[in-house]
Design a protein around this motif. Structure first.
Motif, PDB file in Angstrom:
ATOM      1  N   GLU A 173       0.721  -1.118   0.105  1.00  0.00           N
ATOM      2  CA  GLU A 173       0.032  -0.032  -0.232  1.00  0.00           C
ATOM      3  C   GLU A 173       0.825   1.388  -0.032  1.00  0.00           C
ATOM      4  O   GLU A 173       1.978   1.298   0.685  1.00  0.00           O
ATOM      5  CB  GLU A 173      -0.892  -0.132   1.122  1.00  0.00           C
ATOM      6  N   TYR A 174       0.430   2.083  -0.711  1.00  0.00           N
ATOM      7  CA  TYR A 174       1.093   3.611  -0.838  1.00  0.00           C
ATOM      8  C   TYR A 174      -0.071   4.832  -0.784  1.00  0.00           C
ATOM      9  O   TYR A 174      -1.191   4.398  -1.078  1.00  0.00           O
ATOM     10  CB  TYR A 174       1.793   3.576  -2.182  1.00  0.00           C
ATOM     11  N   ILE A 175       0.310   5.979  -0.441  1.00  0.00           N
ATOM     12  CA  ILE A 175      -0.463   7.090  -0.606  1.00  0.00           C
ATOM     13  C   ILE A 175       0.496   8.123  -1.316  1.00  0.00           C
ATOM     14  O   ILE A 175       1.495   8.427  -1.138  1.00  0.00           O
ATOM     15  CB  ILE A 175      -0.742   7.731   0.804  1.00  0.00           C
ATOM     16  N   ALA A 176       0.016   8.205  -2.616  1.00  0.00           N
ATOM     17  CA  ALA A 176       0.566   9.278  -3.424  1.00  0.00           C
ATOM     18  C   ALA A 176      -0.219  10.576  -3.491  1.00  0.00           C
ATOM     19  O   ALA A 176      -1.345  10.551  -3.243  1.00  0.00           O
ATOM     20  CB  ALA A 176       0.383   8.825  -5.120  1.00  0.00           C
ATOM     21  N   ILE A 177       0.528  11.834  -3.249  1.00  0.00           N
ATOM     22  CA  ILE A 177       0.171  13.286  -3.046  1.00  0.00           C
ATOM     23  C   ILE A 177       0.502  14.063  -4.359  1.00  0.00           C
ATOM     24  O   ILE A 177       1.623  13.901  -4.572  1.00  0.00           O
ATOM     25  CB  ILE A 177       0.609  13.536  -1.813  1.00  0.00           C
ATOM     26  N   ASP A 178      -0.568  14.504  -5.089  1.00  0.00           N
ATOM     27  CA  ASP A 178      -0.305  15.302  -6.101  1.00  0.00           C
ATOM     28  C   ASP A 178      -0.394  16.598  -5.563  1.00  0.00           C
ATOM     29  O   ASP A 178      -1.303  17.001  -4.731  1.00  0.00           O
ATOM     30  CB  ASP A 178      -1.331  15.033  -6.995  1.00  0.00           C
ATOM     31  N   THR A 179       0.589  17.528  -6.000  1.00  0.00           N
ATOM     32  CA  THR A 179       0.560  18.789  -5.602  1.00  0.00           C
ATOM     33  C   THR A 179       0.534  19.918  -6.738  1.00  0.00           C
ATOM     34  O   THR A 179       0.665  19.495  -7.952  1.00  0.00           O
ATOM     35  CB  THR A 179       2.112  19.323  -4.803  1.00  0.00           C
ATOM     36  N   ALA A 180       0.032  21.184  -6.227  1.00  0.00           N
ATOM     37  CA  ALA A 180       0.181  22.033  -7.427  1.00  0.00           C
ATOM     38  C   ALA A 180       1.559  22.506  -7.822  1.00  0.00           C
ATOM     39  O   ALA A 180       2.473  22.225  -7.266  1.00  0.00           O
ATOM     40  CB  ALA A 180      -0.690  23.518  -6.645  1.00  0.00           C
TER      41      ALA A 180
END
Length: 436
Positions: free
Chosen positions: A221-228
């Protein structure tokens, strides 16, 4: 994690209070008003309870001053982000028009406000505190940043509803994509997810907020964070974009690994290094990812040229890996995930003390520290004192004898002996007599 911000007019001591609370000199302190213009961030740790702290520039009533307009915008963003606001006032002075302007601004925010009366360092000034209830807030507290008075009482109030070790460290690896607008950060997340869960557009600046996405890759499991996209300071005009930048910074703080995305169609620019520095300062695992590799006409021939160019641009971080991927064709995404995992593991790596000292003893025997005014640096003992990133503390005869070139030599020797690819490390030097 709770967020607290400092708001007030110029020269009331906000930066001094900020430095007292975070226990380091991070904010610039000068008597000239308006020195602090951008928001400055720190983390306060009091008896195992943590909260974010934001320092802001001084607000005064001069709508014609362009710098002041920018300061007010920055302060407004900090107020928007904060849970609690410390309204800093001057205990030597009276309430003035600037204080009243700030009071009106804070009343409209609807946030919890504590009036902090600074420079209260004698009995006569303690009596002045009561006059600040005229501002209309129920909580008024006196402190002296110069003499370190009143801060324990203030911290008790700020942390009364925070649990010890409130943030639970789980095993899910969190990584974020950072970079300029339109380099393909959202497209990379969609490629990893095999679905269009994040909005993707050719128009720069589509992503305004940080977006968290939980997914499973290769049974993990991973958490990917997209940013501005992070623009150059001079190109950040809209208030909403300044707020986006703040959210990107916070996304980096809560990530384990930051992936700097570079656009293969536009090449590397100086601002890419600036964005990378944010991740380095945060002490995160780092991977450099060149996206849109499918647009390169001669990929096999250009790969060597690109690697050489990357090594020149990022020569200050020779410990980072470069990955060449295509979100469109999903080529080399496995390499990207492998590098993210490697940076994650190395960022939290622990090295045994005896092995570390063996490396340092050998390094010193191969290359003695240079002498300075007849004195030479002696290293007595070294051990690892932190992770995320790895921090190594050296006990020496005189830390003032540590030359930056020798510090770099020791870092290189540590990296040669232990796999620390993808993570910054910290070398700290203490005199032998200092309290361990």
């Amino acid at each position: 994690m709770k967020t607290v911000c400092l708001i007030g007019r110029p020269n009331v001591g906000k930066s001094s209070i900020f430095n007292r609370l975070i226990k380091e000199k991070k904010s610039i302190i000068l008597s000239e008003p308006g020195v602090t213009r951008d928001r400055i961030y720190g983390v306060v740790n009091y008896k195992g309870k943590k909260f974010n702290l934001i320092d802001t520039g001084g607000i005064h009533d001069d709508s014609s001053d362009l710098k002041q307009q920018d300061i007010t915008i920055q302060a407004s963003l900090a107020i928007f982000e904060a849970d609690t606001i410390l309204f800093v006032t001057d205990g030597i002075d009276y309430i003035n028009d600037d204080d009243k302007k700030i009071r009106d601004m804070l009343k409209k925010s609807g946030k919890e406000v504590i009036v902090v009366v600074n420079k209260i360092d004698n009995e006569e000034r303690k009596n002045n505190i009561y006059s600040f209830y005229e501002l209309g807030f129920s909580k008024v507290m006196g402190v002296s940043a110069e003499h370190n008075l009143g801060f324990e009482e203030l911290l008790n109030v700020l942390t009364e509803n925070i649990l010890v070790n409130e943030e639970v460290d789980n095993d899910i690896l969190k990584f974020c994509f950072i970079g300029r607008p339109n380099v393909g950060k959202s497209s990379l997340i969609n490629a990893l997810l095999n679905e269009d869960r994040v909005i993707v557009s050719d128009e720069a600046g589509t992503t305004r907020d940080a977006v968290d996405t939980k997914f499973t890759y290769d049974k993990k499991e991973y958490i990917a964070i997209d940013t501005a996209g992070m623009r150059k300071k001079g190109r950040v005009f809209e208030t909403i974009e300044k707020y986006s930048l703040l959210r990107s910074m916070k996304a980096m703080e809560r990530s384990d690994v930051c992936v700097l995305v570079v656009d293969a169609t536009t090449g590397i620019i100086e601002h890419d290094k600036h964005i990378l520095s944010y991740a380095m300062e945060a002490g995160k695992g780092i991977v450099i990812c060149v996206n849109k590799w499918d647009t390169v006409k001669k990929p096999n021939e250009d790969l060597k040229k690109w690697k050489q160019e990357l090594e020149v641009y990022f020569k200050f971080v020779p410990y980072l890996n470069f990955v060449f991927v295509s979100a469109k064709t999903k080529k080399r995404l496995a390499d990207l995930m492998n590098n993210i995992n490697e940076a994650y593991e190395n960022n939290r790596k622990e090295i045994k003390t005896n092995l570390l000292n063996d490396v340092i003893v050998e390094a010193v025997s191969l290359h003695e520290p240079p002498s300075y005014k007849g004195k030479r640096l002696k290293i007595y003992f070294t051990h690892q004192t932190a992770t995320k990133p790895p921090k190594f503390t050296f006990y020496v005869n005189n830390k003032k004898l540590v030359h930056f070139s020798y510090e770099r030599y020791l870092e290189n020797k540590i990296r040669e002996s232990f796999d620390l690819v993808g993570t910054p490390i910290i070398l700290q030097f203490k005199n032998k007599k200092e309290d361990k």
